[in-house]
Design a protein around this motif. Structure first.
Motif, PDB file in Angstrom:
ATOM      1  N   SER A  54     -33.027 -16.299  56.763  1.00 52.37           N
ATOM      2  CA  SER A  54     -33.202 -16.100  55.328  1.00 52.37           C
ATOM      3  C   SER A  54     -32.582 -14.787  54.869  1.00 52.37           C
ATOM      4  O   SER A  54     -31.888 -14.735  53.847  1.00 52.37           O
ATOM      5  CB  SER A  54     -34.688 -16.130  54.968  1.00 52.37           C
ATOM      6  N   LEU A  55     -32.821 -13.710  55.626  1.00 52.85           N
ATOM      7  CA  LEU A  55     -32.261 -12.412  55.257  1.00 52.85           C
ATOM      8  C   LEU A  55     -30.742 -12.398  55.395  1.00 52.85           C
ATOM      9  O   LEU A  55     -30.049 -11.661  54.698  1.00 52.85           O
ATOM     10  CB  LEU A  55     -32.867 -11.315  56.133  1.00 52.85           C
ATOM     11  N   LEU A  56     -30.222 -13.225  56.297  1.00 63.88           N
ATOM     12  CA  LEU A  56     -28.781 -13.248  56.515  1.00 63.88           C
ATOM     13  C   LEU A  56     -28.050 -14.064  55.461  1.00 63.88           C
ATOM     14  O   LEU A  56     -26.874 -13.800  55.172  1.00 63.88           O
ATOM     15  CB  LEU A  56     -28.481 -13.824  57.907  1.00 63.88           C
ATOM     16  N   THR A  57     -28.725 -15.045  54.861  1.00 61.79           N
ATOM     17  CA  THR A  57     -28.039 -15.968  53.963  1.00 61.79           C
ATOM     18  C   THR A  57     -28.450 -15.848  52.503  1.00 61.79           C
ATOM     19  O   THR A  57     -27.797 -16.439  51.647  1.00 61.79           O
ATOM     20  CB  THR A  57     -28.288 -17.416  54.421  1.00 61.79           C
ATOM     21  N   ALA A 155     -20.008  -9.501  57.891  1.00 61.86           N
ATOM     22  CA  ALA A 155     -19.079 -10.011  58.904  1.00 61.86           C
ATOM     23  C   ALA A 155     -19.228 -11.503  59.151  1.00 61.86           C
ATOM     24  O   ALA A 155     -18.423 -12.080  59.883  1.00 61.86           O
ATOM     25  CB  ALA A 155     -19.289  -9.256  60.225  1.00 61.86           C
ATOM     26  N   ARG A 156     -20.247 -12.137  58.560  1.00 65.04           N
ATOM     27  CA  ARG A 156     -20.469 -13.563  58.800  1.00 65.04           C
ATOM     28  C   ARG A 156     -19.323 -14.388  58.230  1.00 65.04           C
ATOM     29  O   ARG A 156     -19.004 -14.284  57.036  1.00 65.04           O
ATOM     30  CB  ARG A 156     -21.787 -13.990  58.154  1.00 65.04           C
ATOM     31  N   PRO A 157     -18.685 -15.205  59.047  1.00 62.73           N
ATOM     32  CA  PRO A 157     -17.563 -16.024  58.536  1.00 62.73           C
ATOM     33  C   PRO A 157     -18.046 -17.001  57.469  1.00 62.73           C
ATOM     34  O   PRO A 157     -19.045 -17.694  57.654  1.00 62.73           O
ATOM     35  CB  PRO A 157     -17.077 -16.772  59.790  1.00 62.73           C
ATOM     36  N   ARG A 158     -17.335 -17.016  56.339  1.00 67.69           N
ATOM     37  CA  ARG A 158     -17.645 -17.947  55.263  1.00 67.69           C
ATOM     38  C   ARG A 158     -16.349 -18.479  54.677  1.00 67.69           C
ATOM     39  O   ARG A 158     -15.333 -17.783  54.648  1.00 67.69           O
ATOM     40  CB  ARG A 158     -18.444 -17.277  54.146  1.00 67.69           C
ATOM     41  N   ALA A 159     -16.394 -19.716  54.249  1.00 62.02           N
ATOM     42  CA  ALA A 159     -15.236 -20.300  53.580  1.00 62.02           C
ATOM     43  C   ALA A 159     -15.388 -20.046  52.089  1.00 62.02           C
ATOM     44  O   ALA A 159     -16.242 -20.633  51.429  1.00 62.02           O
ATOM     45  CB  ALA A 159     -15.168 -21.799  53.856  1.00 62.02           C
ATOM     46  N   SER A 267      -8.840 -13.562  58.581  1.00 54.65           N
ATOM     47  CA  SER A 267      -9.580 -12.310  58.397  1.00 54.65           C
ATOM     48  C   SER A 267     -10.744 -12.213  59.360  1.00 54.65           C
ATOM     49  O   SER A 267     -11.028 -11.156  59.929  1.00 54.65           O
ATOM     50  CB  SER A 267     -10.081 -12.190  56.952  1.00 54.65           C
ATOM     51  N   PHE A 268     -11.470 -13.327  59.541  1.00 58.38           N
ATOM     52  CA  PHE A 268     -12.610 -13.355  60.447  1.00 58.38           C
ATOM     53  C   PHE A 268     -12.210 -13.757  61.858  1.00 58.38           C
ATOM     54  O   PHE A 268     -13.013 -13.636  62.786  1.00 58.38           O
ATOM     55  CB  PHE A 268     -13.665 -14.349  59.944  1.00 58.38           C
TER      56      PHE A 268
END
Length: 326
Positions: A54-57, A155-159, A267-268
């Motif tokens: 939850s805290l990460l997203t 740093a979490r990979p996201r599209a 990038s990631f």
């Protein structure tokens, strides 16, 4: 109301991982933002919350609010402990009223928690010293956790992909096609992009309504790079599961087009995934997207207009198409 199976030439997709019993699912399978339309019950509170995930997203503003509330609450707790031990165990306080004493205890707690330690106020006695050392340890651990979370969030990979709000049934090569489009909205450009689309529809099988899933082949499903908008096109021909179905048919059978995008983000240095869906209410008949990009004034670069992602113009459907609006 489910439909009788109208096109047996269409290829079923048996790998969706979604249920076929219409009585066991409610509403659409995925929300527009790609999140599954699933409410989970029967889990314990801590398992259901999944605090780390939850805290990460969660949105950035919510994360900052949680951090601030945690900081204020911890210091309020330790200030209460110091008051319970006795303020005479905090040497160097300059306060006369109760509110001033509470303020001194609270901000001593904040200085200890952050390991700033100005030195004007210091604990006296074993009890106050023990609480202060415990608070300092709590502060160090808390800052380590928050730092890790902040790094993980950045740093979490996201599209970074946006999809058009509507999918259009548009004239195409003398016939009809369904189109939607997507566009990257940051400088995290993708390479080796692949898009897969699946049609979920309710059909009658031996008088029982069943969810059926059909692959929707795209005219172009792979791209070497995604730097501008990309319009995805599924041609409606005799092999398409949409062939012969009107808008009213799709509404009645609760049709939903599932979209899955996968690509490599340089990038990631990682593979990223994005999802969305369009149900029958999101279909627009007789329309075509407007162009989103054009040359700049000096003809030296291309301008991409993100505000035009959902812009389209109405067009008449071909005479040989009988896909009336609902």
């Amino acid at each position: 109301m489910a439909l009788k199976q109208t096109n047996r030439k269409a290829r079923q997709n048996l790998e969706t991982g979604l249920g076929t019993n219409t009585a066991l699912n409610g509403g659409r399978f995925f929300h527009k933002n790609g999140q599954p339309n699933m409410h989970i019950r029967g889990m314990r509170l801590m398992e259901r919350l999944n605090i780390y995930h939850s805290l990460l997203t969660m949105p950035q503003w919510k994360f900052l609010v949680v951090v601030v509330i945690f900081f204020l609450s911890v210091n309020l707790l330790f200030a209460g402990v110091y008051i319970w031990i006795g303020l005479d165990h905090l040497s160097g306080m300059v306060a006369n009223t109760w509110s001033e004493k509470f303020g001194e205890a609270y901000f001593f707690s904040a200085q200890t928690f952050t390991t700033v330690g100005y030195g004007r106020i210091n604990p006296v006695g074993i009890a106050a010293s023990f609480v202060a050392s415990l608070e300092a340890l709590t502060g160090l651990m808390s800052f380590a956790v928050v730092t890790g979370l902040m790094y993980g969030r950045f740093a979490r990979p996201r599209a970074f992909i946006r999809f058009s709000e509507k999918a259009l049934f548009a004239p195409f090569q003398g016939g009809l096609a369904i189109m939607f489009r997507m566009v990257p909205f940051t400088r995290n450009y993708l390479v080796n992009v692949e898009v897969r689309t699946t049609l979920a529809i309710q059909e009658l099988e031996d008088g029982v309504a069943k969810n059926r899933f059909y692959s929707l082949p795209l005219q172009l499903s792979r791209a070497n790079t995604l730097t501008a908008n990309w319009t995805l096109v599924h041609v409606i021909n005799e092999e398409s599961p949409l062939y012969g179905l009107t808008h009213q048919d799709l509404l009645a059978s609760k049709a939903e087009m599932l979209v899955f995008v996968e690509g490599f983000d340089e990038s990631f240095s990682n593979t990223v995934i994005s999802k969305t869906s369009y149900n029958a209410e999101d279909f627009v008949y007789g329309a075509k997207f407007r162009a989103m990009y054009h040359p700049n004034e000096t003809q030296t670069a291309t301008v991409l207009e993100l505000d035009l992602l959902n812009a389209y113009d109405e067009l008449p459907l071909p005479d040989n198409c009988s896909y009336q609006k609902a």
